[in-house]
Structure formats: C-alpha cells, structure tokens
Design a protein around this motif. Structure first.
Motif, PDB file in Angstrom:
ATOM      1  N   THR A 164       0.763  -1.206  -0.035  1.00  0.00           N
ATOM      2  CA  THR A 164      -0.212  -0.024  -0.009  1.00  0.00           C
ATOM      3  C   THR A 164       0.109   1.185   0.005  1.00  0.00           C
ATOM      4  O   THR A 164       0.975   1.733  -0.880  1.00  0.00           O
ATOM      5  N   PRO A 165       1.595   1.353   0.830  1.00  0.00           N
ATOM      6  CA  PRO A 165       2.897   2.730   0.674  1.00  0.00           C
ATOM      7  C   PRO A 165       3.904   2.597  -0.406  1.00  0.00           C
ATOM      8  O   PRO A 165       3.310   4.249  -1.388  1.00  0.00           O
ATOM      9  N   LEU A 169       3.451   6.152  -2.534  1.00  0.00           N
ATOM     10  CA  LEU A 169       4.602   6.025  -3.548  1.00  0.00           C
ATOM     11  C   LEU A 169       4.761   6.647  -5.555  1.00  0.00           C
ATOM     12  O   LEU A 169       5.183   7.459  -5.491  1.00  0.00           O
ATOM     13  N   ARG A 170       4.373   5.318  -5.839  1.00  0.00           N
ATOM     14  CA  ARG A 170       4.612   5.426  -7.320  1.00  0.00           C
ATOM     15  C   ARG A 170       3.758   5.803  -7.542  1.00  0.00           C
ATOM     16  O   ARG A 170       4.975   6.585  -8.713  1.00  0.00           O
ATOM     17  N   ALA A 171       2.619   6.211  -7.144  1.00  0.00           N
ATOM     18  CA  ALA A 171       1.654   7.264  -7.830  1.00  0.00           C
ATOM     19  C   ALA A 171       2.012   8.338  -7.751  1.00  0.00           C
ATOM     20  O   ALA A 171       1.723   9.281  -8.677  1.00  0.00           O
ATOM     21  N   MET A 172       2.183   8.924  -6.451  1.00  0.00           N
ATOM     22  CA  MET A 172       2.348  11.036  -6.365  1.00  0.00           C
ATOM     23  C   MET A 172       4.223  10.598  -6.908  1.00  0.00           C
ATOM     24  O   MET A 172       3.743  11.780  -7.668  1.00  0.00           O
ATOM     25  N   ARG A 189       7.105  16.191  -0.170  1.00  0.00           N
ATOM     26  CA  ARG A 189       6.655  16.001   1.680  1.00  0.00           C
ATOM     27  C   ARG A 189       6.440  14.189   2.023  1.00  0.00           C
ATOM     28  O   ARG A 189       6.495  13.801   3.211  1.00  0.00           O
ATOM     29  N   GLN A 190       4.676  14.123   0.840  1.00  0.00           N
ATOM     30  CA  GLN A 190       4.333  13.167   1.760  1.00  0.00           C
ATOM     31  C   GLN A 190       5.655  11.566   1.670  1.00  0.00           C
ATOM     32  O   GLN A 190       5.604  11.313   1.726  1.00  0.00           O
ATOM     33  N   ILE A 191       6.315  11.951   0.646  1.00  0.00           N
ATOM     34  CA  ILE A 191       6.974  11.147  -0.021  1.00  0.00           C
ATOM     35  C   ILE A 191       8.026  10.416   0.902  1.00  0.00           C
ATOM     36  O   ILE A 191       8.009   9.656   1.327  1.00  0.00           O
ATOM     37  N   ARG A 192       8.339  11.946   1.209  1.00  0.00           N
ATOM     38  CA  ARG A 192       9.157  11.620   2.256  1.00  0.00           C
ATOM     39  C   ARG A 192       8.995  10.858   3.413  1.00  0.00           C
ATOM     40  O   ARG A 192       9.440  10.332   4.379  1.00  0.00           O
ATOM     41  N   THR A 193       8.483  11.411   4.253  1.00  0.00           N
ATOM     42  CA  THR A 193       6.741  10.928   5.415  1.00  0.00           C
ATOM     43  C   THR A 193       6.656   9.750   5.024  1.00  0.00           C
ATOM     44  O   THR A 193       6.862   8.727   5.650  1.00  0.00           O
TER      45      THR A 193
END
Length: 197
Positions: A164-165, A169-172, A189-193
């Motif tokens: 799921t994560p 990440l791939r979609a972002m 930021r969301q990717i880093r989180t």
C-alpha cells in the motif's frame, strides 16, 4: 616342586606361542566380520590349550596312547568351541545388520524403529542411542518446518504491509514526473514521510 614349575613354564610357552600366532591372525583380519574374529579367538583358545598340553606331554614323556587320548579330547573341545563361536558370531552379525537397516530409515527423514528380538548389551545400548537421536532429529525437523512457516508468514505480511505505501509512493512519483501534481512540494514531503515511515 621344580618339576611343577617347569611344566607350568612349558605349558605357558606353548600357549603363549599359540596366543601370539592368534593375535597376528586377528590383526590381519581386523576389518573382517565379527564371526571370523570370534572363530579365531575360539581357535586360539583351543590351540593354546593343545600346545600347552602337548609341550607338557612331551616334557613328561607320556606314552603315545596317552598323548592320543589327550589330543582327541582337545580336538573334541575344539569342535564344540568353534561351532559355538560361529553360532555366536553369526547371531551378532545378523543383529548388527538388522540395526544397520533400521538406522538407514531415520537418515532419510523417517523414524528409527529398533529391531525386535534379543541383542547383546552393546547393541541394545546402541539401539537406545539411535532411538534418542532419531527423536532429536524429528524434533529438529519439526522446529525447522515451524521456522520456515513463520518466515513465509513474515515475508507475506511484510510484502502486504509494504504494498500500500509503495503503491502511493509510485503514484505520487508518477504524478511528479508527468507534471500533473498541483503542489509538488506537498508531494515531496508526503513521499519523504512515507519513506521514513
């Protein structure tokens, strides 16, 4: 008294010669069957007795008739001794072979089943040790199977929890690559989180 000491010495020398010869034969056949070794031991005992008797008879100047009688008695004892040694040897070898066949079963993942029937104390002790080793191997195989099952479950859970994560990440990252992300800094930021999590 001196005559008795001399006869004892003659008997000892005759028996010792037979014993040394037997020891040499045993050394030569040391890798042969137990039956052969037991037969040699019985033959050495009889030959030692015969050699000692013949040396003493010669030293005492026995008549040829008396010497014939003594030799006949020793020969009969030899026949009985050799027959007994052969029977005992064959029985022990048969028990050893049965134990060898039973041992092969647990080497291939099976359980050790000790052969039935009477056995010598040494073979019985060996059977007990092999049975204990078989139990330990079975327990070890069970532990190994349980560990393998746990490892597979862990890998399945981890891959499920990461799916799921990683999909997010791939979609972002694809949205950033395609330039369709409305707020690229928020995506980064969301990717880093997600990566830190």
């Amino acid at each position: 008294m001196n005559a008795i000491v001399a006869m004892a010495l003659y008997a000892f020398l005759g028996a010792a010669a037979a014993g040394l010869g037997g020891a040499g034969v045993l050394w030569l056949i040391r890798r042969r069957s137990l039956t052969a070794s037991l037969t040699v031991v019985a033959a050495v005992a009889v030959c030692a007795m015969l050699a000692g008797t013949l040396v003493v008879a010669w030293a005492m100047f026995l008549s040829s008739h008396d010497l014939y009688v003594v030799t006949t008695v020793v020969a009969m004892a030899a026949v009985v001794s050799l027959a007994t040694a052969l029977l005992l040897g064959r029985w022990v070898v048969a028990r050893s072979r049965a134990l060898t066949l039973a041992t092969r079963s647990f080497g291939d993942g099976g359980d050790f089943a000790a052969p039935t029937g009477p056995a010598t104390a040494e073979l019985s002790a060996l059977s007990r040790e092999l049975a204990a080793t078989s139990r330990k191997l079975a327990e070890s195989r069970d532990r190994e199977r349980a560990l393998e099952t746990s490892r597979r479950e862990l890998v399945a859970w981890i891959s499920h929890d990461l799916r799921t994560p990683l999909a997010g990440l791939r979609a972002m990252s694809e949205a950033l690559e395609d330039g369709v992300a409305a707020d690229p800094d928020r995506y980064l930021r969301q990717i880093r989180t997600e990566v830190e999590r």
